[in-house]
Design a protein around this motif. Structure first.
Motif, PDB file in Angstrom:
ATOM      1  N   HIS A 149      -1.904 -10.352  -7.377  1.00 55.87           N
ATOM      2  CA  HIS A 149      -2.461  -9.541  -6.206  1.00 55.87           C
ATOM      3  C   HIS A 149      -2.831 -10.119  -4.965  1.00 55.87           C
ATOM      4  O   HIS A 149      -3.051  -9.313  -3.641  1.00 55.87           O
ATOM      5  N   GLN A 150      -2.559 -11.508  -4.555  1.00 50.74           N
ATOM      6  CA  GLN A 150      -2.826 -12.309  -3.824  1.00 50.74           C
ATOM      7  C   GLN A 150      -0.872 -12.252  -3.039  1.00 50.74           C
ATOM      8  O   GLN A 150      -1.146 -12.243  -1.907  1.00 50.74           O
ATOM      9  N   ARG A 151      -0.123 -12.378  -4.112  1.00 51.02           N
ATOM     10  CA  ARG A 151       1.210 -11.865  -3.202  1.00 51.02           C
ATOM     11  C   ARG A 151       1.389 -11.313  -2.878  1.00 51.02           C
ATOM     12  O   ARG A 151       2.565 -10.475  -2.530  1.00 51.02           O
ATOM     13  N   LEU A 152       0.914  -9.563  -3.558  1.00 47.08           N
ATOM     14  CA  LEU A 152       1.390  -8.121  -3.647  1.00 47.08           C
ATOM     15  C   LEU A 152       0.254  -7.835  -2.998  1.00 47.08           C
ATOM     16  O   LEU A 152      -0.716  -7.145  -3.637  1.00 47.08           O
ATOM     17  N   PRO A 153      -0.525  -7.798  -1.823  1.00 46.41           N
ATOM     18  CA  PRO A 153      -1.265  -7.422  -1.738  1.00 46.41           C
ATOM     19  C   PRO A 153      -1.322  -5.427  -1.621  1.00 46.41           C
ATOM     20  O   PRO A 153      -2.264  -4.676  -1.913  1.00 46.41           O
ATOM     21  N   GLU A 154      -0.186  -5.081  -1.467  1.00 41.81           N
ATOM     22  CA  GLU A 154       0.687  -3.859  -0.957  1.00 41.81           C
ATOM     23  C   GLU A 154       0.401  -3.110  -2.879  1.00 41.81           C
ATOM     24  O   GLU A 154       0.497  -1.705  -2.483  1.00 41.81           O
ATOM     25  N   LEU A 155       0.223  -3.515  -3.666  1.00 40.84           N
ATOM     26  CA  LEU A 155      -0.351  -2.488  -4.980  1.00 40.84           C
ATOM     27  C   LEU A 155      -1.151  -1.998  -4.424  1.00 40.84           C
ATOM     28  O   LEU A 155      -2.512  -2.358  -4.630  1.00 40.84           O
ATOM     29  N   ASP A 156      -1.585  -0.612  -4.918  1.00 41.23           N
ATOM     30  CA  ASP A 156      -2.797   0.554  -5.729  1.00 41.23           C
ATOM     31  C   ASP A 156      -3.040  -0.111  -6.573  1.00 41.23           C
ATOM     32  O   ASP A 156      -2.856  -0.905  -7.654  1.00 41.23           O
ATOM     33  N   GLU A 157      -4.168   0.343  -6.401  1.00 41.16           N
ATOM     34  CA  GLU A 157      -5.008  -0.179  -8.204  1.00 41.16           C
ATOM     35  C   GLU A 157      -4.715   0.699  -9.061  1.00 41.16           C
ATOM     36  O   GLU A 157      -5.030   0.082 -10.143  1.00 41.16           O
ATOM     37  N   ALA A 158      -4.386   1.642  -9.154  1.00 40.11           N
ATOM     38  CA  ALA A 158      -3.378   2.649 -10.571  1.00 40.11           C
ATOM     39  C   ALA A 158      -2.202   1.032 -11.006  1.00 40.11           C
ATOM     40  O   ALA A 158      -2.400   0.916 -11.614  1.00 40.11           O
ATOM     41  N   THR A 159      -1.534   0.686 -10.567  1.00 39.96           N
ATOM     42  CA  THR A 159      -0.630  -0.386 -10.733  1.00 39.96           C
ATOM     43  C   THR A 159      -1.333  -1.424 -10.899  1.00 39.96           C
ATOM     44  O   THR A 159      -0.496  -2.175 -12.012  1.00 39.96           O
ATOM     45  N   ARG A 160      -1.861  -2.268  -9.912  1.00 40.40           N
ATOM     46  CA  ARG A 160      -2.650  -2.734 -10.340  1.00 40.40           C
ATOM     47  C   ARG A 160      -3.175  -3.736 -12.112  1.00 40.40           C
ATOM     48  O   ARG A 160      -2.996  -3.845 -12.843  1.00 40.40           O
ATOM     49  N   ALA A 161      -3.738  -1.985 -12.135  1.00 38.98           N
ATOM     50  CA  ALA A 161      -3.950  -1.700 -13.751  1.00 38.98           C
ATOM     51  C   ALA A 161      -2.943  -1.475 -14.836  1.00 38.98           C
ATOM     52  O   ALA A 161      -4.089  -2.180 -15.686  1.00 38.98           O
ATOM     53  N   GLU A 162      -1.778  -1.069 -14.207  1.00 36.32           N
ATOM     54  CA  GLU A 162      -0.935  -0.999 -15.530  1.00 36.32           C
ATOM     55  C   GLU A 162      -0.663  -1.746 -15.712  1.00 36.32           C
ATOM     56  O   GLU A 162      -0.755  -2.414 -16.682  1.00 36.32           O
ATOM     57  N   VAL A 163      -0.477  -3.136 -15.140  1.00 39.85           N
ATOM     58  CA  VAL A 163      -0.036  -4.178 -14.744  1.00 39.85           C
ATOM     59  C   VAL A 163      -0.791  -5.304 -15.541  1.00 39.85           C
ATOM     60  O   VAL A 163      -0.480  -6.222 -16.612  1.00 39.85           O
TER      61      VAL A 163
END
Length: 462
Positions: A390-404
């Motif tokens: 999350h620190q390296r890819l702060p542009e990820l939206d919440e939905a993508t973060r959750a899926e990852v």
């Protein structure tokens, strides 16, 4: 850690020895304190009844624990005058043969003691709870006695996770035995056997005058059994008048004060004694007075107490032909052969199944802390790596973060599923190497990691 049971009962010891162990009202606390003070056990529950005295302990090593428990019991029996075992004496016996050491340190009672260890200790506890090891096979009073023993140990902080689990499971097994078999219907109680023996001497007990000396649990059973056998002229005498009155009221009997004991004895054809007092309450002198007052009319005394309430025949200075004394030893002989083998077999089968279930659960539980520590380590690693992502890819939206995050968790769960399942299976099978230890080595789990997910509050903690 393993379970250990050391004790003696009517199966292995004479009545005189059991009596010597029951004379001290503080024996339970003294024995348990001595065992725990020896540092050879982490938990201890003492089961003391009129027919047995047993120490249940959770121990790290067999040899020193056997020596310490044996000495505690011998001190309670008055066969040794030494103090509590010390760390030095325990260390000195750690490498000796346990049977030889027990014989050396438990002078006078070693020949009467039995030892049950680990699986055998579990089976013994369940057998006792079902009444299969009782003098009156199938009796249910032992359930209350085991429950009380556990409660005393809990209140004193002497029972931890292991013995709590053992006794709670044993109590459940005992209840099943009485609810799912007919062992109750076919068991003969000590009181009933005592009344049957009295009838052999006196004839039909209906119309006879009877007295119950004492007003405790056994007295309550005696009063109820006497009433069921048609005895209507029943007197209850006790040092505490209120208890005697309550017991008498339950069957329409008569309560008398303790000062009337001599008069009550002289009036009664049948006397059932079960006071639980330390020392004889019906001495030879009182027996002689009763004989004189009755002028040779036959009289039966049923002594259900330990220590004995009535002076034993072997201590009488002269024969008393009109007096018949029936004590626990005599009742034990009479009860032999009065067991329904079919019902005993059903209860024994139940015990076998329950022991296997308990041992399986215990083995699974033994590896549970390692499995929990492994999963906790995995969860920590996943959380750390997701934070980095999350620190390296702060542009990820919440939905993508959750899926990852979900995908990573699924991968880890699938990777851990087989080893954690198999380690439980291997533990139950009990064969091969210590796979839990292998997991700890492979995944570099520190002992403190396992302890953090398995430790309980210390004894006495709130």
């Amino acid at each position: 850690m393993s379970l250990l049971v050391i004790g003696l009962s009517h199966h292995t010891a004479p009545l005189a020895l059991l009596e010597s162990l029951s004379e001290s009202p503080d024996r339970v606390a003294d024995i348990a304190t001595a065992v725990l003070a020896s540092a050879t056990a982490s938990e201890a529950v003492v089961l003391a009844t009129c027919n047995r005295l047993e120490v249940y302990a959770e121990v790290p090593a067999f040899h020193p624990a056997v020596a310490a428990v044996g000495e505690a019991l011998s001190i309670a029996a008055g066969t040794r005058r030494t103090g509590l075992p010390t760390s030095t004496t325990v260390a000195a016996v750690a490498q000796r043969d346990p049977v030889e050491e027990l014989a050396a340190r438990a002078e006078g009672i070693a020949d009467h003691l039995y030892v049950r260890y680990d699986d055998g200790a579990v089976a013994h506890a369940f057998t006792v709870a079902c009444g299969l090891d009782s003098m009156a096979v199938g009796e249910s009073q032992i359930l209350g006695q085991m429950r009380d023993a556990l409660a005393v140990a809990q209140q004193a902080g002497r029972a931890g996770e292991s013995l709590n689990s053992l006794f709670q499971h044993a109590l459940r097994v005992g209840k099943r035995a009485h609810s799912e078999t007919d062992i109750d219907r076919h068991s003969v109680s000590l009181v009933q056997m005592g009344l049957e023996e009295a009838a052999r001497v006196l004839g039909d007990l209906r119309g006879r005058r009877a007295a119950v000396v004492g007003a405790g649990a056994m007295s309550g059973l005696a009063v109820a059994t006497a009433a069921r056998n048609g005895i209507t002229d029943l007197t209850i005498i006790n040092r505490t008048p209120a208890r005697a009155e309550r017991l008498a009221a339950s069957v329409g009997g008569t309560a008398r004060p303790w000062s009337d004991l001599a008069e009550v004895l002289a009036e009664s054809d049948l006397v059932i004694a079960c006071t639980g007092a330390v020392g004889q309450v019906i001495t030879e002198e009182r027996l002689l007075r009763s004989v004189a007052a009755r002028r040779g009319v036959p009289q039966v005394f049923v002594d259900l107490a330990l220590p004995r309430d009535v002076a034993p025949v072997e201590t009488w200075s002269q024969p008393l032909p009109s007096v018949t004394l029936i004590d626990l030893e005599e009742l034990g002989r009479r009860l032999e052969g009065r067991t329904d083998l079919l019902q005993v077999g059903r209860v024994s089968d139940l015990v076998t199944v329950e022991v296997a279930d308990y041992l399986t659960r215990r083995l699974e539980k033994s590896v549970a802390p390692t499995v929990a520590a492994l999963r906790a380590r995995a969860a920590s690693l996943v959380s750390t790596e997701l934070d980095r992502l999350h620190q390296r890819l702060p542009e990820l939206d919440e939905a993508t973060r959750a899926e990852v995050g979900l995908a990573v968790h699924r991968i880890v769960e699938k990777l851990l599923h087989t080893p954690t399942t198999r380690v439980k299976e291997f533990a139950v099978e009990g064969a091969g190497p210590d796979y839990a230890a292998a997991l700890r080595e492979l995944f570099d789990l520190e002992p403190k990691d396992v302890a953090n997910v398995s430790s309980l509050p210390k004894r006495g903690a709130r």
